[in-house]
Motif scaffolding. Structure first.
Motif, PDB file in Angstrom:
ATOM      1  N   SER A   4       0.711  -1.338  -0.057  1.00  0.00           N
ATOM      2  CA  SER A   4      -0.142  -0.050   0.029  1.00  0.00           C
ATOM      3  C   SER A   4       0.968   1.210   0.101  1.00  0.00           C
ATOM      4  CB  SER A   4      -1.020   0.066   1.311  1.00  0.00           C
ATOM      5  OG  SER A   4      -0.190  -0.088   2.365  1.00  0.00           O
ATOM      6  N   LEU A   5       1.857   1.145   0.794  1.00  0.00           N
ATOM      7  CA  LEU A   5       2.765   2.179   0.787  1.00  0.00           C
ATOM      8  C   LEU A   5       3.419   2.647  -0.757  1.00  0.00           C
ATOM      9  CD1 LEU A   5       5.100   2.128   3.953  1.00  0.00           C
ATOM     10  CD2 LEU A   5       3.614   3.878   3.070  1.00  0.00           C
ATOM     11  N   GLN A   6       3.932   1.494  -1.347  1.00  0.00           N
ATOM     12  CA  GLN A   6       4.159   1.593  -2.854  1.00  0.00           C
ATOM     13  C   GLN A   6       3.179   2.185  -3.519  1.00  0.00           C
ATOM     14  OE1 GLN A   6       5.591  -2.263  -3.791  1.00  0.00           O
ATOM     15  NE2 GLN A   6       7.505  -1.916  -2.543  1.00  0.00           N
ATOM     16  N   LEU A   7       1.833   1.545  -3.654  1.00  0.00           N
ATOM     17  CA  LEU A   7       1.201   2.378  -4.474  1.00  0.00           C
ATOM     18  C   LEU A   7       0.651   3.656  -4.131  1.00  0.00           C
ATOM     19  CD1 LEU A   7      -1.465   1.328  -6.361  1.00  0.00           C
ATOM     20  CD2 LEU A   7      -2.624   1.074  -4.417  1.00  0.00           C
ATOM     21  N   PHE A   8       0.524   4.052  -3.072  1.00  0.00           N
ATOM     22  CA  PHE A   8       0.201   5.307  -2.767  1.00  0.00           C
ATOM     23  C   PHE A   8       1.053   6.453  -3.022  1.00  0.00           C
ATOM     24  CE2 PHE A   8      -3.202   3.526  -0.071  1.00  0.00           C
ATOM     25  CZ  PHE A   8      -4.409   3.946  -0.848  1.00  0.00           C
ATOM     26  N   TRP A  13       3.638  10.476  -6.328  1.00  0.00           N
ATOM     27  CA  TRP A  13       4.810  10.744  -7.184  1.00  0.00           C
ATOM     28  C   TRP A  13       4.242  11.146  -8.567  1.00  0.00           C
ATOM     29  CZ3 TRP A  13       8.981   6.525  -8.236  1.00  0.00           C
ATOM     30  CH2 TRP A  13      10.071   7.061  -8.997  1.00  0.00           C
ATOM     31  N   ILE A  14       3.388  10.299  -9.293  1.00  0.00           N
ATOM     32  CA  ILE A  14       2.724  10.702 -10.358  1.00  0.00           C
ATOM     33  C   ILE A  14       2.030  11.946 -10.580  1.00  0.00           C
ATOM     34  CG2 ILE A  14       1.181   9.750 -12.172  1.00  0.00           C
ATOM     35  CD1 ILE A  14       2.012   7.173 -11.397  1.00  0.00           C
ATOM     36  N   LEU A  15       0.918  12.054  -9.539  1.00  0.00           N
ATOM     37  CA  LEU A  15       0.140  13.459  -9.491  1.00  0.00           C
ATOM     38  C   LEU A  15       1.006  14.615  -9.454  1.00  0.00           C
ATOM     39  CD1 LEU A  15      -2.680  12.107  -7.234  1.00  0.00           C
ATOM     40  CD2 LEU A  15      -2.804  12.616  -9.887  1.00  0.00           C
ATOM     41  N   VAL A  16       2.098  14.587  -8.450  1.00  0.00           N
ATOM     42  CA  VAL A  16       2.933  15.760  -8.489  1.00  0.00           C
ATOM     43  C   VAL A  16       3.866  15.937  -9.526  1.00  0.00           C
ATOM     44  CG1 VAL A  16       4.800  16.962  -7.078  1.00  0.00           C
ATOM     45  CG2 VAL A  16       2.933  15.863  -5.691  1.00  0.00           C
ATOM     46  N   ALA A  17       4.279  15.005 -10.064  1.00  0.00           N
ATOM     47  CA  ALA A  17       5.151  15.080 -11.346  1.00  0.00           C
ATOM     48  C   ALA A  17       4.515  15.544 -12.644  1.00  0.00           C
ATOM     49  CB  ALA A  17       5.771  13.694 -11.541  1.00  0.00           C
ATOM     50  N   SER A  18       3.170  15.339 -12.614  1.00  0.00           N
ATOM     51  CA  SER A  18       2.378  15.778 -13.914  1.00  0.00           C
ATOM     52  C   SER A  18       2.013  17.061 -13.914  1.00  0.00           C
ATOM     53  CB  SER A  18       1.223  14.781 -13.802  1.00  0.00           C
ATOM     54  OG  SER A  18       0.284  15.040 -12.981  1.00  0.00           O
ATOM     55  N   THR A  19       2.256  17.915 -12.846  1.00  0.00           N
ATOM     56  CA  THR A  19       1.665  19.345 -12.737  1.00  0.00           C
ATOM     57  C   THR A  19       3.180  20.047 -12.997  1.00  0.00           C
ATOM     58  OG1 THR A  19       2.383  19.363 -10.335  1.00  0.00           O
ATOM     59  CG2 THR A  19       0.167  19.105 -10.954  1.00  0.00           C
ATOM     60  N   VAL A  33       9.944  13.269  -0.616  1.00  0.00           N
ATOM     61  CA  VAL A  33       9.422  12.346   0.392  1.00  0.00           C
ATOM     62  C   VAL A  33       9.026  11.265  -0.491  1.00  0.00           C
ATOM     63  CG1 VAL A  33       7.532  12.263   1.814  1.00  0.00           C
ATOM     64  CG2 VAL A  33       9.214  13.953   2.080  1.00  0.00           C
ATOM     65  N   ALA A  34       7.989  11.617  -1.529  1.00  0.00           N
ATOM     66  CA  ALA A  34       7.322  10.430  -2.204  1.00  0.00           C
ATOM     67  C   ALA A  34       8.254   9.407  -3.018  1.00  0.00           C
ATOM     68  CB  ALA A  34       6.399  11.024  -3.223  1.00  0.00           C
ATOM     69  N   VAL A  35       9.338   9.905  -3.354  1.00  0.00           N
ATOM     70  CA  VAL A  35      10.455   8.873  -4.169  1.00  0.00           C
ATOM     71  C   VAL A  35      11.269   8.213  -3.033  1.00  0.00           C
ATOM     72  CG1 VAL A  35      12.516   8.960  -5.495  1.00  0.00           C
ATOM     73  CG2 VAL A  35      10.534  10.405  -6.267  1.00  0.00           C
ATOM     74  N   THR A  36      11.521   9.022  -2.068  1.00  0.00           N
ATOM     75  CA  THR A  36      12.422   8.177  -0.924  1.00  0.00           C
ATOM     76  C   THR A  36      11.558   7.218  -0.308  1.00  0.00           C
ATOM     77  OG1 THR A  36      13.915  10.318  -0.637  1.00  0.00           O
ATOM     78  CG2 THR A  36      13.695   8.735   1.107  1.00  0.00           C
ATOM     79  N   ALA A  37      10.210   7.367   0.268  1.00  0.00           N
ATOM     80  CA  ALA A  37       9.547   6.559   0.849  1.00  0.00           C
ATOM     81  C   ALA A  37       9.192   5.418  -0.183  1.00  0.00           C
ATOM     82  CB  ALA A  37       8.104   7.002   1.423  1.00  0.00           C
ATOM     83  N   TRP A  38       9.043   5.589  -1.475  1.00  0.00           N
ATOM     84  CA  TRP A  38       8.785   4.567  -2.255  1.00  0.00           C
ATOM     85  C   TRP A  38       9.835   3.582  -2.543  1.00  0.00           C
ATOM     86  CZ3 TRP A  38      10.681   3.725  -7.315  1.00  0.00           C
ATOM     87  CH2 TRP A  38       9.849   2.644  -8.018  1.00  0.00           C
TER      88      TRP A  38
END
Length: 117
Positions: A4-8, A13-19, A33-38
């Motif tokens: 679930s951590l990987q999924l969210f 990561w995708i949502l922030v990177a798309s803006t 934070v998103a990339v490191t936690a992933w």
């Protein structure tokens, strides 16, 4: 739990990177934070999948607790920064320009809300 951590994490990561990134300092931390936690959750998953947990003399319950505690603190801080960026959507991008372009367009505003949640 790690899946679930990987999924969210991937979703954020995708949502922030798309803006577009109007405030790089704020949204740069969110991406970090998103990339490191992933990445760390994938490392933990591999440690358990390949049986290294039995070979490494570490208290895995404590390590898991510390990892999730630190991840919570970092994700909460990233949430606050992303929400702060989202709340500034109505401000103009360039204060001296003749056109009043918003910091976030409507589509980017919706993506930013989804990334905050």
């Amino acid at each position: 739990v790690f899946l679930s951590l990987q999924l969210f994490g991937t979703l954020v990561w995708i949502l922030v990177a798309s803006t577009r990134v109007p405030l790089p300092v704020l949204q740069g931390w969110v991406m970090f934070v998103a990339v490191t936690a992933w990445f760390l959750s994938i490392v933990f998953l591999c440690v358990f999948l390949f049986g290294y947990a039995n070979r490494i003399a570490v208290n895995w319950n404590q390590t898991d607790f510390l990892f999730h505690g630190a991840t919570f603190v970092f994700y909460f801080g990233a949430f606050l920064l992303q929400a702060a960026t989202t709340s500034l959507h109505h401000l103009p991008r360039k204060f001296n320009a003749t056109t009043q372009e918003k910091i976030l367009a409507d589509h980017e505003y919706n993506l930013s809300i989804a990334a905050s949640v």
